[in-house]
Design a protein around this motif. Structure first.
Motif, mmCIF file in Angstrom:
data_model
loop_
_atom_site.group_PDB
_atom_site.id
_atom_site.type_symbol
_atom_site.label_atom_id
_atom_site.label_comp_id
_atom_site.label_asym_id
_atom_site.label_seq_id
_atom_site.Cartn_x
_atom_site.Cartn_y
_atom_site.Cartn_z
ATOM 1 N N ASP A 30 13.797 2.734 -0.358
ATOM 2 C CA ASP A 30 12.875 1.707 -0.814
ATOM 3 C C ASP A 30 12.744 0.690 0.319
ATOM 4 O OD1 ASP A 30 11.732 -0.647 -1.909
ATOM 5 O OD2 ASP A 30 12.420 -0.088 -3.913
ATOM 6 N N ALA A 31 11.514 0.466 0.807
ATOM 7 C CA ALA A 31 11.311 -0.416 1.963
ATOM 8 C C ALA A 31 11.730 -1.847 1.672
ATOM 9 C CB ALA A 31 9.845 -0.371 2.384
ATOM 10 N N LYS A 32 11.646 -2.260 0.403
ATOM 11 C CA LYS A 32 11.943 -3.647 0.062
ATOM 12 C C LYS A 32 13.437 -3.891 -0.103
ATOM 13 C CE LYS A 32 10.743 -7.264 -3.290
ATOM 14 N NZ LYS A 32 9.947 -7.585 -4.508
ATOM 15 N N THR A 33 14.102 -2.995 -0.816
ATOM 16 C CA THR A 33 15.511 -3.217 -1.139
ATOM 17 C C THR A 33 16.474 -2.476 -0.212
ATOM 18 O OG1 THR A 33 15.609 -1.358 -2.691
ATOM 19 C CG2 THR A 33 14.875 -3.485 -3.566
ATOM 20 N N GLY A 34 15.980 -1.434 0.444
ATOM 21 C CA GLY A 34 16.839 -0.608 1.275
ATOM 22 C C GLY A 34 17.615 0.430 0.501
ATOM 23 N N GLY A 77 4.522 5.195 -8.089
ATOM 24 C CA GLY A 77 4.686 3.756 -7.964
ATOM 25 C C GLY A 77 4.839 3.262 -6.540
ATOM 26 N N PHE A 78 4.887 4.219 -5.575
ATOM 27 C CA PHE A 78 5.015 3.856 -4.172
ATOM 28 C C PHE A 78 3.854 4.442 -3.377
ATOM 29 C CE2 PHE A 78 9.238 3.467 -5.862
ATOM 30 C CZ PHE A 78 9.845 2.461 -5.123
ATOM 31 N N GLN A 79 3.586 3.845 -2.235
ATOM 32 C CA GLN A 79 2.535 4.353 -1.368
ATOM 33 C C GLN A 79 3.031 5.578 -0.596
ATOM 34 O OE1 GLN A 79 1.072 1.149 1.120
ATOM 35 N NE2 GLN A 79 1.023 -0.297 -0.597
ATOM 36 N N MET A 80 2.193 6.622 -0.562
ATOM 37 C CA MET A 80 2.577 7.865 0.102
ATOM 38 C C MET A 80 2.644 7.672 1.613
ATOM 39 S SD MET A 80 0.665 11.554 -0.015
ATOM 40 C CE MET A 80 -0.685 10.936 1.001
ATOM 41 N N VAL A 81 3.589 8.396 2.231
ATOM 42 C CA VAL A 81 3.754 8.363 3.678
ATOM 43 C C VAL A 81 3.617 9.782 4.223
ATOM 44 C CG1 VAL A 81 5.380 7.944 5.578
ATOM 45 C CG2 VAL A 81 5.221 6.312 3.686
ATOM 46 N N LYS A 82 2.879 9.939 5.345
ATOM 47 C CA LYS A 82 2.768 11.231 6.017
ATOM 48 C C LYS A 82 3.585 11.202 7.307
ATOM 49 C CE LYS A 82 -1.792 12.567 4.253
ATOM 50 N NZ LYS A 82 -3.185 12.980 4.614
ATOM 51 N N VAL A 92 14.281 13.129 9.371
ATOM 52 C CA VAL A 92 13.247 12.184 8.956
ATOM 53 C C VAL A 92 13.887 11.017 8.209
ATOM 54 C CG1 VAL A 92 11.190 11.865 7.540
ATOM 55 C CG2 VAL A 92 11.524 14.008 8.793
ATOM 56 N N GLU A 93 13.570 9.807 8.625
ATOM 57 C CA GLU A 93 13.994 8.598 7.912
ATOM 58 C C GLU A 93 12.728 7.883 7.465
ATOM 59 O OE1 GLU A 93 17.066 7.633 7.262
ATOM 60 O OE2 GLU A 93 18.175 9.123 8.449
ATOM 61 N N VAL A 94 12.536 7.739 6.170
ATOM 62 C CA VAL A 94 11.298 7.172 5.646
ATOM 63 C C VAL A 94 11.607 6.054 4.656
ATOM 64 C CG1 VAL A 94 9.260 7.632 4.229
ATOM 65 C CG2 VAL A 94 9.967 9.291 5.952
ATOM 66 N N SER A 95 10.847 4.987 4.743
ATOM 67 C CA SER A 95 10.928 3.900 3.763
ATOM 68 C C SER A 95 9.580 3.796 3.051
ATOM 69 C CB SER A 95 11.254 2.560 4.455
ATOM 70 O OG SER A 95 12.547 2.600 5.025
ATOM 71 N N LEU A 96 9.609 3.899 1.731
ATOM 72 C CA LEU A 96 8.386 3.853 0.925
ATOM 73 C C LEU A 96 8.142 2.435 0.436
ATOM 74 C CD1 LEU A 96 8.586 7.098 -1.257
ATOM 75 C CD2 LEU A 96 7.516 6.769 0.981
ATOM 76 N N VAL A 97 6.896 2.011 0.536
ATOM 77 C CA VAL A 97 6.507 0.674 0.094
ATOM 78 C C VAL A 97 5.993 0.761 -1.338
ATOM 79 C CG1 VAL A 97 4.962 -1.274 0.502
ATOM 80 C CG2 VAL A 97 5.937 -0.008 2.444
ATOM 81 N N GLU A 98 6.573 -0.051 -2.200
ATOM 82 C CA GLU A 98 6.148 -0.039 -3.607
ATOM 83 C C GLU A 98 4.728 -0.593 -3.710
ATOM 84 O OE1 GLU A 98 7.802 -1.452 -8.015
ATOM 85 O OE2 GLU A 98 8.722 -2.216 -6.181
ATOM 86 N N ASN A 99 3.936 0.014 -4.595
ATOM 87 C CA ASN A 99 2.591 -0.506 -4.830
ATOM 88 C C ASN A 99 2.679 -1.966 -5.251
ATOM 89 O OD1 ASN A 99 1.171 1.855 -4.269
ATOM 90 N ND2 ASN A 99 1.299 2.593 -6.374
ATOM 91 N N GLU A 100 1.804 -2.759 -4.671
ATOM 92 C CA GLU A 100 1.830 -4.190 -4.966
ATOM 93 C C GLU A 100 1.555 -4.454 -6.432
ATOM 94 O OE1 GLU A 100 0.003 -8.266 -2.963
ATOM 95 O OE2 GLU A 100 -0.883 -6.327 -2.497
ATOM 96 N N THR A 101 0.781 -3.594 -7.047
ATOM 97 C CA THR A 101 0.396 -3.745 -8.449
ATOM 98 C C THR A 101 0.006 -2.390 -9.001
ATOM 99 O OG1 THR A 101 -1.350 -4.610 -9.902
ATOM 100 C CG2 THR A 101 -1.884 -4.404 -7.598
ATOM 101 N N SER A 102 0.053 -2.263 -10.317
ATOM 102 C CA SER A 102 -0.396 -1.022 -10.960
ATOM 103 C C SER A 102 -1.879 -0.787 -10.737
ATOM 104 C CB SER A 102 -0.099 -1.073 -12.462
ATOM 105 O OG SER A 102 -0.789 -2.160 -13.072
ATOM 106 N N LEU A 103 -2.605 -1.854 -10.348
ATOM 107 C CA LEU A 103 -4.039 -1.704 -10.077
ATOM 108 C C LEU A 103 -4.292 -0.935 -8.789
ATOM 109 C CD1 LEU A 103 -5.389 -5.260 -11.059
ATOM 110 C CD2 LEU A 103 -5.196 -3.216 -12.472
ATOM 111 N N ASP A 104 -3.242 -0.681 -8.019
ATOM 112 C CA ASP A 104 -3.392 0.134 -6.817
ATOM 113 C C ASP A 104 -3.352 1.630 -7.126
ATOM 114 O OD1 ASP A 104 -3.671 -1.896 -4.922
ATOM 115 O OD2 ASP A 104 -1.504 -2.203 -4.810
ATOM 116 N N GLU A 105 -2.989 1.997 -8.354
ATOM 117 C CA GLU A 105 -2.938 3.410 -8.711
ATOM 118 C C GLU A 105 -4.344 4.016 -8.645
ATOM 119 O OE1 GLU A 105 -0.176 4.814 -9.004
ATOM 120 O OE2 GLU A 105 1.245 3.227 -9.495
ATOM 121 N N ILE A 106 -4.387 5.325 -8.404
ATOM 122 C CA ILE A 106 -5.651 6.031 -8.246
ATOM 123 C C ILE A 106 -6.074 6.650 -9.580
ATOM 124 C CG2 ILE A 106 -6.844 7.901 -7.033
ATOM 125 C CD1 ILE A 106 -6.111 5.509 -5.273
#
Length: 932
Positions: A30-34, A77-82, A92-106
């Motif tokens: 998790d990019a925010k909490t680690g 709930g998180f933004q996809m990373v390629k 691979v070391e990846v940190s996912l950023v949580e969507n700022e809001t549920s309104l970001d869902e597709i």
């Protein structure tokens, strides 16, 4: 045996080790909490090869593909990373950023193309698998009630009716429900029976709900709203998932009863090209008992009970609808010499009803549901550019449906089979929906005909009148004579629980002829095809889509519901549409969407449904969005509106399709003595056409000034809808508040309704001679004709939802909905609008997924004010209510399990969602879900 073989086969396939040429390892955080993220999806771009992170957030991927290739790393709930993979053994070391809001869902449903909820041109409500796991409701379908602007009316434990923006009924033909693109409405009833043919909770990927008219893209019946349920792909979500839920329902009338809900999902990709899945769900419990025995008349509650009102008609009592004026019976008996001369004068002109049976004596109240689903998925090129899908669903169960009467739905079977070809820019699919009513029956006619099985009406009323007259002659008071009369007529009554009652019950409920039985018989089918193509790779100046659909109904009730006495009735409808979406201004901040659809049904003129909307995205990150839309919707008359032919007891129901009017005729109706003398016949039979061409309006007859009813044949109803809205994020410094608000106004034209009319058994309505004589002497029949209201009807409302985090990470959600309608009753006195929606609704959600390690909770509160419920079954005011649901959950990552303990309606204050249904009590549960 088959289930065991499938389970063993799936385990065996799932345990095969791939001989890999390339090995990739990594960790996802998790990019925010680690913190590491267990359950994150690792997948090769555009292929079905991948894995998930373990409970420590680590993964190992062995594949035969050689670098270079691209990994997609995602989690709900998180933004996809390629990530580009360029060599073997890459870490691979990846940190996912949580969507700022549920309104970001597709979402896809709003415009048939992927877009952020934030930028959707219309209102969208959404529930995904993460929200489903967190819901405090006993099931995801119950949890829909916590969404903004959504109403869920409970007909029974297994039949919930979803609705938005008013005009709710259990037979909700104005709201469409799609499961993987298939309309899962009953073909004969034209509305969805809750989640009977829906999804296993383990297989739900997303639920998207569009309140309001959506006909421009989705055609007829997407009138008040449409809900899309999509399942998980066997390519993307593999493995075996299990859920076991058990608990109890608690109700004053029914007591405490256990229930269980078991679900299983097995999915496996056997290669890049072929995958399959199987789902199974089984629920067993006890329905809410309906025990409202209040006295009714003309759809209203009145004073009195069986002891004080000799013409008692209890709401959840059936068979007591059979009533007659005993003075008329006495005159007939006197004329036949059965009563002595002058005895009829001793008998009052008073209506007396037969003694009925309580609903709980007729209903089994077994809530059962079994759902089985399977799909075979084939990708010819080994990627998701082209996929062929065969999908089958089967649902069988018991439930309760309330329409004009209360129906015990037993062993009701529905199935769907779909073949779909889907590509990057198109889909083509066709499916069949088939149903079998099984052992279902009408409880009202069950009671009426059980009564008649032991004693026909003429005998019963004859004995009653004879005993009353003899008692009066013997010096009894009127009350004493009535008591003796009922006791005499009731001799031989079949009491519930006795062998005689059971034998009569079994006989009546197996007989589809409503003159003698009550069986609900139906094997109707629906055939549907639709297609859509997006020109995004061909046209570059805008996104253009075209599509169309074709549907054929094959009504087959064997003459028990429809007028299909000589074989199935077939009719069809089709539609075509186009949509253009164009973006303007810098960074494409302004989006114009325009749609147009044309639909034609066999018995009606064609309809055009336009929609145009504007959406503007302001703010640095396009997080301040404004929208406005105009659209029209329409609803075709249902199969019943057109082709029903049914004696419902209180009225004869006749559909108004031109080829239906002369197919239905009533059973022989006995004429009064005056009628017999006038016509020279003892009985009369009325053809359905008379309801539209030879009838008086009900209101005028009740007012004592009969007027000819002007009843046109039914045609499609229309709505013109206007909506404005705003979605955005407000930064308060400590946290963000997401805001989603909308306001709408709907204007209706040709609102479809059923209208009760009075048909004279002889004469022509309006001739002022024979027809008035028929009314005067009771030689008349009540018909329910399907037509359109001439009234001016409009509805309007608004909703607002606020979501934020408080107290260092607790989720807080608030939403409020206002709904109102305008209708001038004087413009159409015989019409009931049936808005059936509270004016004010308030909902609150409070919880945290990670209160401490592996532990979370969620609380939902719902309040709504009182409102008037109008229906053909009964009218009454539904009281205001406050309902609290809550759950606590504990995750066991090592076992990939979640244990949840929860309850619905925790205050225990029972409430009704409509008159005549069982009072809704409390429901408690504990569940164990593995690998979901």
């Amino acid at each position: 045996m088959i289930k065991k073989i499938l389970l063993i086969a799936f385990i065996a396939f799932g345990s095969l080790a791939m001989v890999g040429q390339t090995t990739i390892t990594g960790t996802v955080k998790d990019a925010k909490t680690g913190d590491t993220l267990p359950g994150a999806n690792i997948k090769i771009y555009r292929k079905a090869l991948g894995t998930t992170t373990d409970f420590d957030g680590n993964f190992v991927l062995n594949i035969t593909d050689n670098p270079p290739f691209t990994l997609e790393i995602s989690m709900l709930g998180f933004q996809m990373v390629k990530v580009e993979i360029t060599k073997n053994n890459q870490k691979v070391e990846v940190s996912l950023v949580e969507n700022e809001t549920s309104l970001d869902e597709i979402v896809v449903s709003a415009s048939r193309t992927p877009e952020r909820i934030m930028e959707s041109p219309v209102t969208v409500e959404r529930m995904d698998s993460r929200a489903i796991k967190n819901t405090s409701a006993p099931s995801f379908y119950d949890g829909l009630e916590n969404l903004k602007g959504v109403d869920v009316n409970t007909n029974s434990l297994t039949f919930k009716s979803v609705n938005t923006r008013g005009f709710a009924t259990f037979a909700n033909t104005r709201f469409m429900q799609l499961v993987d693109g298939m309309d899962n409405s009953s073909p004969a009833l034209n509305f969805a029976l809750g989640n009977l043919l829906g999804m296993s909770e383990l297989d739900v990927n997303t639920v998207e709900l569009l309140p309001g008219a959506s006909s421009a893209l989705y055609g007829a019946n997407a009138f008040n709203g449409i809900m899309f349920m999509t399942s998980k792909s066997p390519f993307d979500d593999q493995g075996i998932s299990i859920s076991l839920k058990t608990g109890l329902t608690s109700q004053e009338a029914a007591g405490d009863n256990s229930y269980t809900d078991f679900s299983l999902r097995m999915a496996h990709a056997f290669s890049e090209k072929f995958a399959a899945k199987v789902t199974f769900s089984a629920l067993d419990g006890t329905e809410w008992y309906a025990t409202d025995y209040r006295n009714t008349s003309n759809g209203k509650y009145i004073a009195g009970d069986r002891n004080s009102d000799r013409n008692y008609d209890g709401l959840n009592v059936y068979g007591d609808e059979v009533s007659t004026n005993i003075n008329g019976v006495a005159q007939t008996l006197e004329s036949l010499g059965i009563l002595p001369s002058g005895a009829a004068a001793l008998v009052p002109s008073e209506n007396i009803s037969r003694t009925g049976y309580n609903e709980r004596d007729l209903m089994t109240y077994n809530a059962e549901s079994i759902k089985v689903g399977a799909s075979l998925n084939y990708r010819p090129f080994g990627n998701d550019r082209l996929e062929i899908i065969w999908n089958s669903k089967l649902g069988i169960g018991n439930t309760i449906y309330q329409g004009l009467n209360r129906y015990n739905i037993t062993n009701f079977l529905m199935q769907q089979h779909k073949l779909e070809l889907r590509g990057k820019n198109f889909f083509v699919r066709g499916y069949l929906t088939s149903e079998d009513a099984g052992d279902s029956f009408d409880t009202r006619f069950a009671a009426i005909n059980i009564n008649r099985e032991w004693k026909d009406d003429n005998t019963w009323f004859g004995e009653y009148v004879g005993a009353y007259a003899l008692g009066t002659l013997g010096g009894l008071t009127s009350d004493e004579a009535h008591a003796v009369a009922r006791q005499t007529a009731e001799s031989g009554r079949y009491e519930p629980g006795t062998p005689e009652f059971k034998a009569a019950f079994d006989k009546v409920t197996a007989d589809p002829d409503l003159v003698t039985g009550s069986k609900f018989q139906d094997q109707t089918k629906l055939y549907h095809t639709d297609a859509n193509y997006n020109f995004q790779d061909v046209v570059d100046w805008a996104e253009v889509q075209v599509g169309g659909s074709y549907r054929r109904y094959s009504l087959n009730s064997m003459g028990s519901i429809f007028t299909d006495y000589d074989g199935p009735i077939d009719y069809d409808e089709y539609g075509v549409y186009s949509q253009m979406q164009k973006k303007f201004l810098e960074e494409d901040r302004l989006k114009l969407t325009a749609s147009l659809r044309y639909d034609k049904a066999q018995n009606f003129d064609g309809n055009f449904s336009p929609r145009i909307s504007l959406a503007y995205a302001a703010g640095e990150n396009k997080n301040q969005n404004f929208r406005a839309s105009f659209q029209t919707g329409f609803r075709n008359p249902t199969t019943q509106d057109q082709y029903i032919g049914l004696n419902a007891g209180s009225a004869y129901l006749v559909g108004s399709a031109p080829d239906n009017l002369d197919r239905y005729s009533t059973p022989a109706i006995t004429l009064s003595g005056v009628g017999q003398a006038t016509t020279g016949s003892t009985t009369a039979t009325i053809v359905g056409r008379a309801a539209y061409e030879n009838a008086f309006s009900l209101a005028s007859v009740l007012a004592g000034a009969p007027e000819v009813a002007e009843t046109d044949l039914v045609k499609p109803e229309k709505v013109t809808a206007y909506e404005v809205g705003y979605r955005g994020i407000v930064n308060t410094g400590e946290s963000n508040i997401t805001i989603d608000l909308s306001a709408y106004y709907n204007s209706y034209e040709d609102f479809i309704s059923s209208k009760n009319v009075i048909v004279p058994l002889y004469g022509q309505a309006g001739d002022n001679t024979l027809s008035l004589l028929a009314l005067q002497n009771g030689d008349r029949a009540v018909f329910s004709a399907y037509t359109n209201s001439t009234a001016d009807i409009s509805s309007y409302g608004a909703s607002i939802g606020l979501n934020t985090k408080v107290l260092n990470g607790f989720n807080l959600g608030l939403n409020y909905t206002y709904a109102k309608f305008d209708f001038d009753q004087s413009t159409d006195p015989d019409f009931e609008a049936g808005f059936n929606t509270p004016e004010h609704k308030f909902k609150l959600q409070f919880g945290k997924r990670d209160l401490f390690e592996n532990f979370g909770f969620n609380i939902n509160l719902r309040w709504q004010d009182e409102y008037l419920w109008e229906s053909t079954f009964h009218d009454t005011v539904i009281e205001d209510r406050t309902v609290i649901d809550a759950q606590v959950n504990y995750s066991i990552p090592k076992w990939k399990s979640v244990v949840k303990l929860g309850g619905a309606n925790l205050t225990g204050q029972e409430y009704f969602s409509a008159p005549g249904v069982g009072a809704i009590g409390s429901q408690y549960y504990i569940s164990w879900t593995i690998n979901n």
